[in-house]
Design a protein around this motif. Sequence first.
Motif, PDB file in Angstrom:
ATOM      1  N   LYS A  64      82.373  78.053  20.287  1.00  0.00           N
ATOM      2  CA  LYS A  64      82.746  77.233  21.431  1.00  0.00           C
ATOM      3  C   LYS A  64      81.582  76.355  21.876  1.00  0.00           C
ATOM      4  O   LYS A  64      81.757  75.187  22.235  1.00  0.00           O
ATOM      5  N   THR A  65      80.388  76.929  21.842  1.00  0.00           N
ATOM      6  CA  THR A  65      79.195  76.175  22.254  1.00  0.00           C
ATOM      7  C   THR A  65      78.927  75.015  21.293  1.00  0.00           C
ATOM      8  O   THR A  65      78.638  73.890  21.719  1.00  0.00           O
ATOM      9  N   TYR A 123      81.100  73.608  19.354  1.00  0.00           N
ATOM     10  CA  TYR A 123      82.229  72.683  19.514  1.00  0.00           C
ATOM     11  C   TYR A 123      81.979  71.736  20.692  1.00  0.00           C
ATOM     12  O   TYR A 123      82.137  70.510  20.575  1.00  0.00           O
ATOM     13  N   LYS A 124      81.564  72.314  21.834  1.00  0.00           N
ATOM     14  CA  LYS A 124      81.315  71.489  23.027  1.00  0.00           C
ATOM     15  C   LYS A 124      80.127  70.553  22.821  1.00  0.00           C
ATOM     16  O   LYS A 124      80.141  69.411  23.274  1.00  0.00           O
ATOM     17  N   LYS A 125      79.114  71.062  22.130  1.00  0.00           N
ATOM     18  CA  LYS A 125      77.920  70.231  21.897  1.00  0.00           C
ATOM     19  C   LYS A 125      78.257  68.982  21.078  1.00  0.00           C
ATOM     20  O   LYS A 125      77.815  67.870  21.404  1.00  0.00           O
ATOM     21  N   VAL A 171      72.976  83.123  15.983  1.00  0.00           N
ATOM     22  CA  VAL A 171      74.376  82.670  15.989  1.00  0.00           C
ATOM     23  C   VAL A 171      74.932  82.838  14.582  1.00  0.00           C
ATOM     24  O   VAL A 171      74.254  82.505  13.599  1.00  0.00           O
ATOM     25  N   SER A 215      80.345  80.725  12.800  1.00  0.00           N
ATOM     26  CA  SER A 215      80.668  80.091  14.079  1.00  0.00           C
ATOM     27  C   SER A 215      80.188  78.644  14.107  1.00  0.00           C
ATOM     28  O   SER A 215      80.853  77.761  14.653  1.00  0.00           O
ATOM     29  N   GLY A 230      82.780  75.617  14.506  1.00  0.00           N
ATOM     30  CA  GLY A 230      82.569  74.731  15.651  1.00  0.00           C
ATOM     31  C   GLY A 230      82.477  73.284  15.235  1.00  0.00           C
ATOM     32  O   GLY A 230      83.073  72.400  15.866  1.00  0.00           O
TER      33      GLY A 230
END
Length: 397
Positions: A2-3, A5-7, A231, A235, A239
Amino acid sequence: MKTIYKKELARIFKDKKMIFSVFLLPVLIMVGIMALVGNLATRQVEDIENHRSIVYMINEPDSFSAFLEAADLNMEVNTIKTDGERENVMDLLRNGDADLLIEFPENFDSMIQEYQTGDEVPQIKTYYNPSEDYSSSAYELISNQTLEAYRQTLLSQRVADMNGLQIFTVNSDNKDMIVQDDHKASGKALGMMLPYFITILLFAGAMGIGTDMIAGEKERGTMASLLVTPVKRKSIVLGKVFALMTISGISSVIYIVVMGATFPKILGGDSGLDIEITPEQIVMIGILLVAIAFLYSAIVILISVFARDLKEASTYITPAYMVVLVIGMMTMFTTSEAGMKDYLIPFYNTALALKGILTSEVTMAQYGVTLVMTLVLGGILTAVIAKAFESEKVMNL
């Protein structure tokens, strides 16, 4: 995931220049190109229609000269009297400086008036240059249409009742001869263009952003920093793939909305297109675009993983882009009805499905097969990317 993806999304959506270059600029360029092509084509047709044809004639009879004068055609008529002049006109035709040569037999009028059963039928010969637009237009207008009307005029002078020569007519009083589903016909016209443009624009958009997500970060050294963080590499992969899929999906929706809205106007007010896309078609196209975006994103990221920098990634991706472009173009010239086996061919099936949705010809089975094939292939490539991320040898290229 999620991180990451948002970045990746923040990198695009927080930069106004990136928003313009990713979502708006490609559409503006494509619409501009289509408008320019349509405008140039219209100007070409108008130029041909307004051109004063340069026509040369040999042994032209008085009856034909009078017929041309009454027809008031936009043409310049010149008479040839010698064989030398005839050869010069042939050279002019080859060079595009003359449009048509009409050669009548000598004493044409007397041959027509004194014709008896068994006599030789007079032959009018025409010469033109099919590689020249002006010459082809003159041939169609004068050789095919005007001379046919002239033939009918002379025939009416010989035969009192022209109806006696007509065994039958074809559509002489049939105003309802065209039977078609206007919605399907418009969808077919749209279906020839949109799948091709969506395919190349979608891949091009993913190509530009996706290479920077992987190869660009390798080149800048940020990828190495990201890999040493606590991480899971899976992931990181997911992402980035889903971020690129989201960006590509949004751009594809913008493309299809803009192209669908501007396509009839670009063709002109006389295009006759009556484009109506039903909610069902919108849903089917939207779901398929998500699947296509997922597949293209996986392809671009997979190729970028094996590149050391942006330049190398662009070099690797160009052949894949050409393949996608050719496959998308194939649907523009497909006339035969696609069978189920065609929907099993990756990339080609998505273009076929998009075209079939717009023409209301794709079945749910064909659509389902296309969707599943696209998602499965995208999933397999994503798994390969995740495996490549686990390899230090690959990531340290």
